[in-house]
Structures are given as C-alpha cells and as structure tokens.
Write an enzyme that holds these catalytic residues in place. Structure first.
Site, PDB file in Angstrom:
ATOM      1  N   VAL A 142      63.444   8.521  88.371  1.00  0.00           N
ATOM      2  CA  VAL A 142      64.603   8.056  89.139  1.00  0.00           C
ATOM      3  C   VAL A 142      64.606   6.532  89.231  1.00  0.00           C
ATOM      4  CG1 VAL A 142      65.628   7.991  91.451  1.00  0.00           C
ATOM      5  CG2 VAL A 142      64.963  10.184  90.436  1.00  0.00           C
ATOM      6  N   GLU A 143      63.440   5.936  89.435  1.00  0.00           N
ATOM      7  CA  GLU A 143      63.377   4.496  89.625  1.00  0.00           C
ATOM      8  C   GLU A 143      63.726   3.705  88.359  1.00  0.00           C
ATOM      9  OE1 GLU A 143      63.037   2.641  92.223  1.00  0.00           O
ATOM     10  OE2 GLU A 143      62.613   4.199  93.696  1.00  0.00           O
ATOM     11  N   THR A 144      63.112   4.036  87.226  1.00  0.00           N
ATOM     12  CA  THR A 144      63.260   3.167  86.051  1.00  0.00           C
ATOM     13  C   THR A 144      63.351   3.912  84.715  1.00  0.00           C
ATOM     14  OG1 THR A 144      60.850   2.923  85.800  1.00  0.00           O
ATOM     15  CG2 THR A 144      61.990   1.274  87.156  1.00  0.00           C
ATOM     16  N   TYR A 341      68.408  10.504  97.592  1.00  0.00           N
ATOM     17  CA  TYR A 341      67.356  10.016  96.699  1.00  0.00           C
ATOM     18  C   TYR A 341      66.208  11.026  96.617  1.00  0.00           C
ATOM     19  CZ  TYR A 341      63.422   7.170  95.075  1.00  0.00           C
ATOM     20  OH  TYR A 341      62.324   6.704  94.390  1.00  0.00           O
TER      21      TYR A 341
END
Length: 358
Positions: A142-144, A341
C-alpha cells in the site's frame, strides 16, 4: 513508528553540498526520474525559521551554523502545501473506490514477487515479532508498491514547508505545523550525526522515506538492522524494511494469533448504531456489550476475548460496509490513522497470501 537506532539511509554517492559532514555507503537506488517540484523562496529569509535553527542547535548540541545553513537552504514548495490542503467539507468517502486503488492485479502481482523473493526474512520476522507476513506485505504494498514509488520530493524542502507554511485552512494547522517542526528537528539531528547530506534524500510530500514510508521519528524509534550489515537501510534492504515494519507493529502491542476483524450484521429491531459508532475505531466493547447493542456476530467472533469496535466504511451514496474491528485492527491504524487504509492493507495482504498459499 524505543530504541536509539542509527539513521542510516545511505543514498549518497558523493557529498555535493557543504552540509555533508561525511560520506555514507552509496545506495544502489537511482535518483527518481520524476521532475523536481517547483521551488519557492529559501527559508534563510524567515526570521522564525532561523530562530528555530538556533534553538535546535542549542538543544541538540549541533553546530549552529550547520543547522542555520541546512534550514536556510530549504525551499518553500507550493505543491507540498497544496497537497496538504484538506478536501472540501462534505466530500463523500467511498471504500469500494479506495479499495480498488490498492487491491488490484498489479499490486497483488508485485506483492507475490516480493513475498517469494523475501520469504526467509518474512518468516523470521513473523517468528521474532509475531506479526503475520501478510500484514507486513500489505503495508509495504500500500505504501510504495514494494519500493516502486518512494517519492521524489526533497525531504528537507518538504519538512521545512510543512513546518513553517502548513496550510492555514487545515482545521489542525497549528498542531500539524508543530508536528512537522519536530520531524524536521529529528531529521536534521540524525543527518548530522550520521554524516548524511540532508538535501540528497527524497521521499513523499510529507517527508516520509523508504519502502515503508517512515517519518524521521519513526525511523529512529522503530527501524532495525534486520539483515545484520551494521546499518539501517529502508530504501534498498527488503530485510530491514520487513523487520522494521514488524517491529513497529510489535511496539504498538500487536497480539499474535488475533484476527484483525470479524464480519458483523445487525438486528434492525434492536441496534443502537449511535452507541456502537461513538468510540469510532477504538475497541471499547466486550462481545457481550457489543451484541447487547444489536450487533450480530457468528462463529469465532463469539469467542473473542478482547475488545471490539464497530468500523464503518462509507461507500458514497451506497450503504456503508461494516466490520467488527479488534485490537489488532486498531494497531494497523497506528501506521496510518484511517480505517480505510487499514482495511486496504489487510485485504491486499490477504490477496497476496491467497496466491502464495495456493
């Protein structure tokens, strides 16, 4: 994101600016190809920024001129301020749309590759920290997208912009500005101590860095040298990233073996939605008190020993989705304080794990 851990990002092949106090081991990561954000005035012209520089130098026992030069060379980035401007009031949330951005074929395939390439580190992290591999993989995805999108903003410029020019229209502008001043101070302190050129580092528009997008304070508190090479590298060492994410969750009291959430239905004749939603995502109800307010649980959920929260995920004009969140669901939201999230992380991890475990 509480140990003193070296802040070794090591992106620098050579020190081009006088701010660099020493050379770090070069990173294998290439500089981002993305165009550099248009820069505004230097903060050297701001009396408040220079006063803060003097204060930071005094409290952190840093060279005063080095700190003044570092903050003074930072640029105001108008694009960063715009990105932090809150959405217009009344903008509807939509879980299904949000989910589709993260739980999708490209990210799942990248997650499968990451898992297969780093299986040993994931298994070791799960054993040492008690955090399931799918949660770790979900976070990084999800982050990168597993390091594909780590950000192209100069961290110094982004942090200075948000410290001194956080959008006044934000309802918590003063609080957020103070937060970013603290992150700027932490970043400068560790860059100075480790000989890193602060202007060589790039990250998100909020100043988050590396595959797991750690803010400076989180890097210092939770990042670990999981590959044992003597330095912490959250850009190019998947093992360090895996260990650091697991350590983060353990530090926020992740409970091994506990699910993150359960399905939930409602007794339309007895449900007290106002009471169930009042604590938001903070687990506040025992199973007995949860069901007494009209929530219906089944199976393993009825044997849950901890507290629960009713998590509402809005779907625009359609009816909301609901889950019964556990203490572990709440831990996931400590990484990013959003139930949307957290569910994206959980469901991406589950989707990747389903492929791996076929």
């Amino acid at each position: 994101m509480i140990k003193k851990i070296p802040f070794a990002i090591a992106l620098i092949a050579a020190c081009a600016l006088p701010l660099c106090a020493g050379a770090e081991k070069p990173s294998k990561r290439k500089k981002p190809a993305t165009a550099v954000a248009a820069a505004g005035p230097l903060y050297a012209t701001r009396a408040d920024a220079m006063a803060d520089a003097d204060d930071i130098a005094s409290r952190r026992d840093l060279d005063r001129e080095w700190v003044r030069q570092a903050i003074g060379q930072a640029h105001f980035l108008p694009s960063v301020a715009r990105l932090m401007t809150p959405a217009p009031s009344g903008t509807p949330k939509n879980w299904r749309v949000y989910r589709s951005r993260f739980v999708e074929p490209i990210r799942i395939a990248a997650g499968v590759r990451f898992w297969e390439q780093n299986r040993a580190a994931l298994e070791r992290a799960e054993k040492e920290y008690g955090v399931p591999a799918e949660i770790i993989v979900g976070i990084i995805g999800v982050e990168t997208i597993y390091g594909q999108q780590v950000g192209s903003f100069k961290v110094m410029d982004a942090l200075a912009t948000l410290a001194y020019d956080f959008p006044a229209s934000h309802p918590r502008a003063r609080e957020r500005s103070a937060y970013f001043k603290g992150e700027l101070e932490q970043f400068l302190s560790h860059a100075n101590r480790t000989g890193i050129d602060p202007f060589a580092l790039r990250g998100s528009y909020a100043g988050a860095m590396g595959m797991p997008q750690y803010m400076p304070t989180s890097w210092v508190k939770y990042a670990v040298d999981f590959d044992g090479d003597g330095r912490v590298d959250l850009f190019d060492s998947p093992a360090d990233v895996i260990g650091s994410v697991a350590n983060y969750f353990k530090s926020f009291n992740w409970q091994p073996g506990m699910p993150t959430h359960y399905p939930v239905r409602f007794d339309a004749t007895a449900v007290d939605m106002e009471a169930l939603l009042a604590p938001d995502i903070l687990p506040s109800f025992s199973v007995a008190s949860f069901t007494a307010k009209g929530a219906i649980l089944e199976g393993d959920a009825l044997q849950h020993k901890g507290q629960l929260a009713l998590v509402e995920l809005q779907n625009g004009a359609e009816p909301p989705s609901y889950v019964a969140g556990t203490e572990n669901f709440y831990v996931v939201t400590r990484y990013n304080w959003s139930s949307y999230y957290a569910m994206a992380v959980i469901e991406l991890g589950e989707a990747v794990a389903a492929v791996i475990r076929k």
